[in-house]
Design an enzyme around this catalytic site. Structure first.
Site, short mmCIF file in Angstrom:
data_model
loop_
_atom_site.label_atom_id
_atom_site.label_comp_id
_atom_site.label_asym_id
_atom_site.label_seq_id
_atom_site.Cartn_x
_atom_site.Cartn_y
_atom_site.Cartn_z
N GLU A 97 1.67 1.81 -3.51
CA GLU A 97 0.39 2.14 -4.17
C GLU A 97 -0.04 3.58 -3.90
OE1 GLU A 97 -1.36 -1.42 -2.43
OE2 GLU A 97 -1.93 -2.07 -4.44
N GLY A 114 0.81 -1.22 0.00
CA GLY A 114 0.00 0.00 0.00
C GLY A 114 0.85 1.27 0.00
N GLU A 154 2.68 -8.40 -1.87
CA GLU A 154 1.41 -9.05 -1.50
C GLU A 154 1.34 -10.54 -1.79
OE1 GLU A 154 1.67 -6.10 -2.98
OE2 GLU A 154 0.29 -4.69 -2.05
#
Ligand code: CO8
Length: 258
Positions: free
Chosen positions: A111, A108, A131
């Site tokens: 991201e 994240g 992930e």
């Protein structure tokens, strides 16, 4: 508020994700605060935003693995949506957002950096989408934005192998625009934000919208998006002053955002 700090400077703002004890990992509270902070930014005054992480070790070490570990299918989807909604808000925020990546930008973290317009980083930065090593896919836009920002083959390699890369490789593949010693990162981000803030705000916003919206459609439609936004700049006070100053061979007095 405590997980997200906000500092208003002359023409720009600094938003700092502040959960250093967990390397600024994103849990629901951090996401909610981020959402609220961006909602409260007055874009009449703030002409660029810098997003960074607290401390010198981590930008954002991902979504909170503890919080995610017990989610059901429906809860996982809802958590993904919560992050995606905030990140999309950043991506479509009316003024440019610069990610100053000061360390780990994993999952994240990478991201959210990719939701920003521009990424610069410190020499100790590390990027990756770990992930699949945790049994999940990237869920805050990683499969989509990484494949758009860098070449899709490299994005697939990074995502499938869950490999982390260091700052020089991130620079080489175009994931970041520049790498600085850690102490020079924020000064560089602030210099860039201040430079953006000195330009005509209506025009800068229109450029962001033209680039973002244009990338979603074919060239025939994209060029019309630009025409409309280009046209919308005319008869603004800043367009009139900007061109008048050029013709009178003087500097602009200061754009007014009007
Ligand atoms: N979540 C929760 N806590 C974290 C996270 C995280 N992502 N990252 C670090 N922390 C915590 C650690 O648990 C530790 O806490 P404590 O001191 O209480 O044990 C503290 O931060 C410090 O971390 P470390 O001791 O591990 O520090 P190291 O310097 O040894 O290692 C690393 C640093 C390499 C960054 C390591 O912490 C790490 O690997 N972290 C996890 C990185 C990761 O895998 N991130 C991706 C998470 S998945 C994700 O982001 C998916 C996004 C989409 C979600 C969609 C949902 C549906």
């Amino acid at each position: 508020m405590g997980f997200v700090l906000y500092e208003q400077k002359e023409g720009y703002a600094i938003v700092t994700i502040n959960r250093p004890e967990a390397l600024n990992a994103l849990n629901s509270d951090v996401l909610a605060e981020l959402d609220s902070v961006f909602d409260q930014i007055d874009t009449n005054v703030v002409r660029a935003v810098i997003l960074t992480g607290a401390g010198e070790k981590s930008f954002v070490a991902g979504a909170d693995i503890g919080e995610m570990s017990t989610l059901t299918v429906a809860e996982g989807e809802a958590f993904g949506k919560r992050g995606n909604d905030v990140f999309r808000k950043i991506e479509t925020f009316p003024v440019p957002v610069i990610a100053a990546v000061n360390g780990f930008a994993l999952g994240g973290g990478n991201e959210i950096a990719m939701s920003c317009d521009i990424r610069i980083c410190s020499e100790n930065a590390m990027f990756g989408q770990p992930e699949v090593g945790l049994g999940i896919t990237p869920g805050f836009g990683g499969t989509q934005r990484l494949a758009r920002i860098i070449n899709p083959g490299k994005a697939k390699e990074l995502i499938y192998t869950a490999s982390n890369i260091k700052a020089p490789e991130a620079l080489a593949i175009g994931l970041v625009n520049a790498v600085y010693p850690i102490e020079e990162l924020m000064p560089a981000a602030e210099k860039m934000a201040a430079k953006i803030a000195r330009n005509a705000p209506i025009a800068v916003r229109a450029c962001k919208k033209a680039i973002n919206d244009g990338l979603q459609v074919d060239m025939d439609q994209a060029i019309v998006i630009e025409e409309k936004l280009f046209g919308s700049c005319f008869q603004t006070e800043d367009q009139i002053e900007g061109m008048k100053a050029f013709l009178e061979k003087r500097k602009v007095e200061g754009f007014k955002n009007k």
